[in-house]
Design an enzyme around this catalytic site. Structure first.
Site, PDB file in Angstrom:
ATOM      1  N   ARG A  27     -10.308 -32.614 -34.417  1.00 13.31           N
ATOM      2  CA  ARG A  27     -10.932 -32.010 -33.103  1.00 13.31           C
ATOM      3  C   ARG A  27     -10.955 -30.492 -33.316  1.00 13.31           C
ATOM      4  O   ARG A  27     -10.703 -29.764 -32.204  1.00 13.31           O
ATOM      5  CB  ARG A  27     -10.111 -32.382 -32.025  1.00 13.31           C
ATOM      6  CG  ARG A  27     -10.046 -33.674 -31.474  1.00 13.31           C
ATOM      7  CD  ARG A  27     -11.118 -34.150 -30.670  1.00 13.31           C
ATOM      8  NE  ARG A  27     -11.348 -35.557 -30.335  1.00 13.31           N
ATOM      9  CZ  ARG A  27     -10.620 -35.972 -29.265  1.00 13.31           C
ATOM     10  NH1 ARG A  27     -10.039 -35.004 -28.335  1.00 13.31           N
ATOM     11  NH2 ARG A  27     -10.644 -37.299 -28.915  1.00 13.31           N
ATOM     12  N   ARG A  31     -12.492 -28.444 -26.646  1.00  8.88           N
ATOM     13  CA  ARG A  31     -12.760 -27.685 -25.286  1.00  8.88           C
ATOM     14  C   ARG A  31     -11.727 -26.606 -25.343  1.00  8.88           C
ATOM     15  O   ARG A  31     -11.738 -25.840 -24.431  1.00  8.88           O
ATOM     16  CB  ARG A  31     -12.335 -29.022 -24.227  1.00  8.88           C
ATOM     17  CG  ARG A  31     -13.113 -29.587 -23.841  1.00  8.88           C
ATOM     18  CD  ARG A  31     -12.529 -30.920 -22.787  1.00  8.88           C
ATOM     19  NE  ARG A  31     -11.708 -31.634 -23.846  1.00  8.88           N
ATOM     20  CZ  ARG A  31     -10.943 -32.926 -23.247  1.00  8.88           C
ATOM     21  NH1 ARG A  31     -11.247 -33.147 -22.074  1.00  8.88           N
ATOM     22  NH2 ARG A  31     -10.175 -33.479 -24.043  1.00  8.88           N
ATOM     23  N   ARG A  40     -21.486 -27.524 -24.249  1.00  8.21           N
ATOM     24  CA  ARG A  40     -21.525 -28.718 -23.660  1.00  8.21           C
ATOM     25  C   ARG A  40     -22.220 -28.583 -22.293  1.00  8.21           C
ATOM     26  O   ARG A  40     -22.625 -29.673 -21.976  1.00  8.21           O
ATOM     27  CB  ARG A  40     -20.168 -29.194 -23.289  1.00  8.21           C
ATOM     28  CG  ARG A  40     -20.052 -30.617 -23.114  1.00  8.21           C
ATOM     29  CD  ARG A  40     -18.516 -31.255 -22.680  1.00  8.21           C
ATOM     30  NE  ARG A  40     -18.041 -30.437 -21.770  1.00  8.21           N
ATOM     31  CZ  ARG A  40     -16.799 -30.724 -21.173  1.00  8.21           C
ATOM     32  NH1 ARG A  40     -15.972 -31.856 -21.614  1.00  8.21           N
ATOM     33  NH2 ARG A  40     -16.303 -30.038 -20.188  1.00  8.21           N
ATOM     34  N   ASP A  77     -18.385 -38.898 -31.917  1.00 10.57           N
ATOM     35  CA  ASP A  77     -17.228 -39.704 -31.401  1.00 10.57           C
ATOM     36  C   ASP A  77     -17.002 -40.857 -31.951  1.00 10.57           C
ATOM     37  O   ASP A  77     -18.332 -41.572 -32.444  1.00 10.57           O
ATOM     38  CB  ASP A  77     -17.227 -39.736 -30.157  1.00 10.57           C
ATOM     39  CG  ASP A  77     -15.925 -39.816 -29.161  1.00 10.57           C
ATOM     40  OD1 ASP A  77     -14.982 -39.105 -29.203  1.00 10.57           O
ATOM     41  OD2 ASP A  77     -15.453 -41.306 -29.371  1.00 10.57           O
ATOM     42  N   TYR A 154     -10.923 -50.552 -27.987  1.00 15.10           N
ATOM     43  CA  TYR A 154     -11.667 -49.926 -26.983  1.00 15.10           C
ATOM     44  C   TYR A 154     -12.742 -51.191 -26.443  1.00 15.10           C
ATOM     45  O   TYR A 154     -13.078 -51.147 -25.294  1.00 15.10           O
ATOM     46  CB  TYR A 154     -12.587 -48.925 -27.358  1.00 15.10           C
ATOM     47  CG  TYR A 154     -11.774 -47.482 -27.459  1.00 15.10           C
ATOM     48  CD1 TYR A 154     -11.127 -46.738 -26.351  1.00 15.10           C
ATOM     49  CD2 TYR A 154     -10.943 -47.221 -28.672  1.00 15.10           C
ATOM     50  CE1 TYR A 154     -10.598 -45.605 -26.314  1.00 15.10           C
ATOM     51  CE2 TYR A 154     -10.122 -46.016 -28.915  1.00 15.10           C
ATOM     52  CZ  TYR A 154     -10.043 -45.091 -27.606  1.00 15.10           C
ATOM     53  OH  TYR A 154      -9.188 -44.023 -27.551  1.00 15.10           O
TER      54      TYR A 154
END
Ligand code: CP3
Length: 353
Positions: A27, A31, A40, A77, A154
């Site tokens: 990562r 952010r 973004r 992702d 998921y």
């Protein structure tokens, strides 16, 4: 054949000598970087950012413009794969990812198909090609995928939760159904990673974020067995260059020997394992990637410097270490701490090579 100007990552993944320990961070684009948040916002959403190769290329390169990192990782992702399988991916602020059509009915499970990456994941492959061009062989580009089991979590739960109630109930009640999902996922992961390699990814990593929630026998049967098969199907070489593979099971410290026997070149470890102990257990077979606690980056420059020094000392002298965190960079990380970490690893590691 163009040669990489900085090939320390590839060499370390293959346990070949390097002048210092290479570093990249899970990562590393995200952010905690104001420029990421700006891009973004321009894209409109996280998913729109992933699906726009120009903007995804831009954010892939952002951390490399700030820090002397030894690799780029394609910005995407793991959940783009279930999205390509038709499960409908959504990201909502503060809630994390959701799949709109989780797998609950046997009929839906039997209807699952392996997506053609050139068709349904074209935007990722376009990003890989664009990033390679922009990198101009300065540092290697890492491609990635979720593990078959982590993707299944998921796909069955519909999102991340703490107890994995649905997927674990399926595992114990209807193991043949979970095996069917894993079988399809395994072929999908292999095709997807090979497509990334053919588009220019120079190393590949499988993220098994949730394998560590399983019991030992279940981990071997439902997670590791499928990662081993996916690895067996990977292209080992592309255009005359070896393509190293990294396998990371978060919480997999108890199973390092089995993971090291899976056929991967490098084993990623989280911070709960001492990297020196891990090296003495499996360091003759594979390289190691890790393993600073991401929370150290929240604690200021002195803690970061000491943390880097401690991981390097624990690994000790010689080849086969790729420095990384034990999990992804937190969004609350001050960017200056990443700069301190990268420089500390580069400076302090020379004494060990
Ligand atoms: O490492 C990189 O810089 C490449 C990009 C990357 C992302 N996700 C971008 C991302 C990679 C390699 C991933 C992998 C991923 N995604 C994993 C495996 C690694 C891990 O963290 O265990 C998992 C489980 C996911 C699924 C996922 N994506 C979750 C659970 C979340 C929400 C949590 C969070 O941090 O927001 C995401 C969103 C996500 N993926 C973000 C980024 C930069 C944040 C989204 C945003 O900008 O709002």
């Amino acid at each position: 054949m163009p040669k990489l100007k900085n090939d320390t990552l590839i060499r370390a993944l293959l346990r070949q000598p390097t002048p210092y320990t290479p570093i990249w961070l899970m990562r590393q684009a995200g952010r905690y970087l104001p420029e990421y948040n700006a891009t973004r916002a321009r894209a409109g959403s996280f998913l729109a950012l992933c699906k726009n190769p120009d903007l995804a290329t831009e954010v892939t390169l952002q951390p490399l413009a700030r820090f002397a990192l030894d690799a780029a990782i394609v910005f995407s992702d793991i959940l783009t794969l279930p999205d390509a399988m038709g499960l409908g991916l959504r990201f909502t602020e503060g809630e994390g990812p959701r799949l709109e059509r989780p797998l609950r009915e046997e009929r839906e499970i039997r209807n699952l198909v392996v997506p053609d990456p050139d068709q349904h994941l074209r935007y990722v492959l376009d990003t890989v090609r664009q990033v390679r061009k922009a990198l101009a062989d300065e540092v290697p580009l890492i491609g990635f995928s979720g593990s078959p089991f982590t993707l299944a979590c998921y796909m069955v739960e519909g999102g991340a939760n703490s107890d994995f109630r649905n997927v674990k109930t399926m595992l114990y009640n209807r193991p043949e159904l979970l095996h069917h999902i894993l079988e399809v996922n395994c072929r999908a992961v292999t095709a997807y990673l090979n497509a990334q390699i053919e588009s220019g990814a120079q190393a590949v990593m499988m993220f098994d974020t949730w394998g560590g929630t399983l019991g030992t026998a279940e981990y071997r049967e439902f997670s590791l067995a499928y990662m081993r098969r996916a690895l067996e199907g990977l292209k080992r070489e592309h255009r005359g260059e070896r393509i190293p593979s990294i396998l990371f099971t978060k919480g997999g410290g108890a199973w390092l020997e089995a993971i090291a026997a899976s056929g991967c070149d490098t084993v990623g470890i989280d911070w709960t394992v001492d990297i020196g102990t891990a090296r003495s257990r499996i360091g003759v077979r594979v390289a190691l990637q890790g393993n600073l606690d991401p929370a150290v980056l929240l604690a200021g420059p002195k803690a970061v410097h000491n943390g880097a020094a401690a991981v390097l000392a624990a690994f000790g002298h010689g080849a086969g270490h790729v420095f990384n965190l034990g999990h992804g960079v937190s969004q609350f990380t001050p960017p200056e701490s990443v700069a301190v970490l990268v420089d500390a690893v580069h400076d302090l590691s020379r004494a060990y090579h």
